[in-house]
Design a protein around this motif. Structure first.
Motif, mmCIF file in Angstrom:
data_model
loop_
_atom_site.group_PDB
_atom_site.id
_atom_site.type_symbol
_atom_site.label_atom_id
_atom_site.label_comp_id
_atom_site.label_asym_id
_atom_site.label_seq_id
_atom_site.Cartn_x
_atom_site.Cartn_y
_atom_site.Cartn_z
ATOM 1 N N ARG A 24 0.971 -1.179 -0.009
ATOM 2 C CA ARG A 24 -0.176 -0.291 0.387
ATOM 3 C C ARG A 24 0.750 1.151 -0.097
ATOM 4 N NH1 ARG A 24 -3.797 -0.073 4.739
ATOM 5 N NH2 ARG A 24 -1.988 -0.005 5.619
ATOM 6 N N PRO A 25 0.263 2.452 -0.676
ATOM 7 C CA PRO A 25 1.073 3.812 -0.989
ATOM 8 C C PRO A 25 1.243 4.273 0.750
ATOM 9 C CG PRO A 25 -0.553 3.737 -2.259
ATOM 10 C CD PRO A 25 -1.162 2.324 -1.907
ATOM 11 N N SER A 26 0.286 4.478 1.355
ATOM 12 C CA SER A 26 0.510 4.694 3.112
ATOM 13 C C SER A 26 1.687 3.512 3.785
ATOM 14 C CB SER A 26 -0.886 3.966 4.348
ATOM 15 O OG SER A 26 -1.070 3.262 3.763
ATOM 16 N N ALA A 72 5.340 5.184 2.415
ATOM 17 C CA ALA A 72 5.504 6.348 2.949
ATOM 18 C C ALA A 72 5.601 6.310 3.825
ATOM 19 C CB ALA A 72 4.245 6.811 2.865
ATOM 20 N N LEU A 73 5.299 5.472 4.824
ATOM 21 C CA LEU A 73 5.572 5.012 6.481
ATOM 22 C C LEU A 73 7.271 4.660 6.785
ATOM 23 C CD1 LEU A 73 3.104 4.885 8.495
ATOM 24 C CD2 LEU A 73 4.844 3.079 9.393
ATOM 25 N N PHE A 74 7.842 4.176 5.302
ATOM 26 C CA PHE A 74 9.115 3.322 4.935
ATOM 27 C C PHE A 74 10.283 3.943 4.810
ATOM 28 C CE2 PHE A 74 6.652 -0.334 6.432
ATOM 29 C CZ PHE A 74 7.951 -0.926 7.481
ATOM 30 N N THR A 75 10.076 5.132 3.869
ATOM 31 C CA THR A 75 10.322 6.321 3.404
ATOM 32 C C THR A 75 11.297 7.209 4.481
ATOM 33 O OG1 THR A 75 8.519 7.936 2.579
ATOM 34 C CG2 THR A 75 9.925 5.924 1.117
#
Length: 153
Positions: free
Chosen positions: A132-134, A137-140
């Motif tokens: 999932r994109p969310s 985004a949490l891991f970037t």
């Protein structure tokens, strides 16, 4: 000086990612249990796989993107293997059944098919959570703040 790294830990993860981490830990514990049950025939692969599962769970908890990527790779390989096992279970040419070593239980053909189908559904849900994109985004890492250039006086 402000803290650049956000708090990292299991409590700060979203519920879906907590599920992935807990499931990974459960898989590691099952591998350890298989190793303990089959101690007469020492199988070091079970210990190695358990260590990999625990490292992946730790990496996911600490928001390491490499752990997310490796988890995705292992889930894809595992799902493809389960599809291959499912095909041979439907074919029943080889008399394929699962032997659950930890429970000393041989399953029937229908139990094997149900187990494989439920495992494929679970793996697909885990893949969806990790892709999932969310979650990505949490891991970037957060972008570094851009400072405006100062004019010489």
């Amino acid at each position: 000086m402000t803290e650049t790294k956000s708090r990292i830990g299991f409590r700060e993860l979203p519920p879906a990612l907590k599920f992935v981490v807990v499931w990974t830990i459960i898989l590691g514990l099952l591998r350890l249990w298989d190793f303990v049950v089959s101690i007469s025939s020492i199988n070091l692969a079970d210990i190695l796989v358990a260590v990999v599962y625990f490292n992946l769970a730790s990496g996911l908890t600490h928001k390491q993107n490499s752990s997310r990527i490796w988890s995705i790779i292992f889930l894809v390989i595992g799902t493809l293997a389960r599809f291959a096992f499912l095909a041979s279970a439907f074919n029943d040419q080889f008399g394929f059944t699962f032997n659950f070593l930890a429970f000393d239980y041989d399953s029937s053909q229908m139990q094997t098919i149900i187990f494989l189908l439920s495992n494929i559904v679970l793996n697909t849900a885990l893949l969806y959570i990790l892709l999932r994109p969310s979650t990505k985004a949490l891991f970037t890492p957060a972008p570094a703040p851009v400072l405006a250039p100062q004019e010489p006086e």
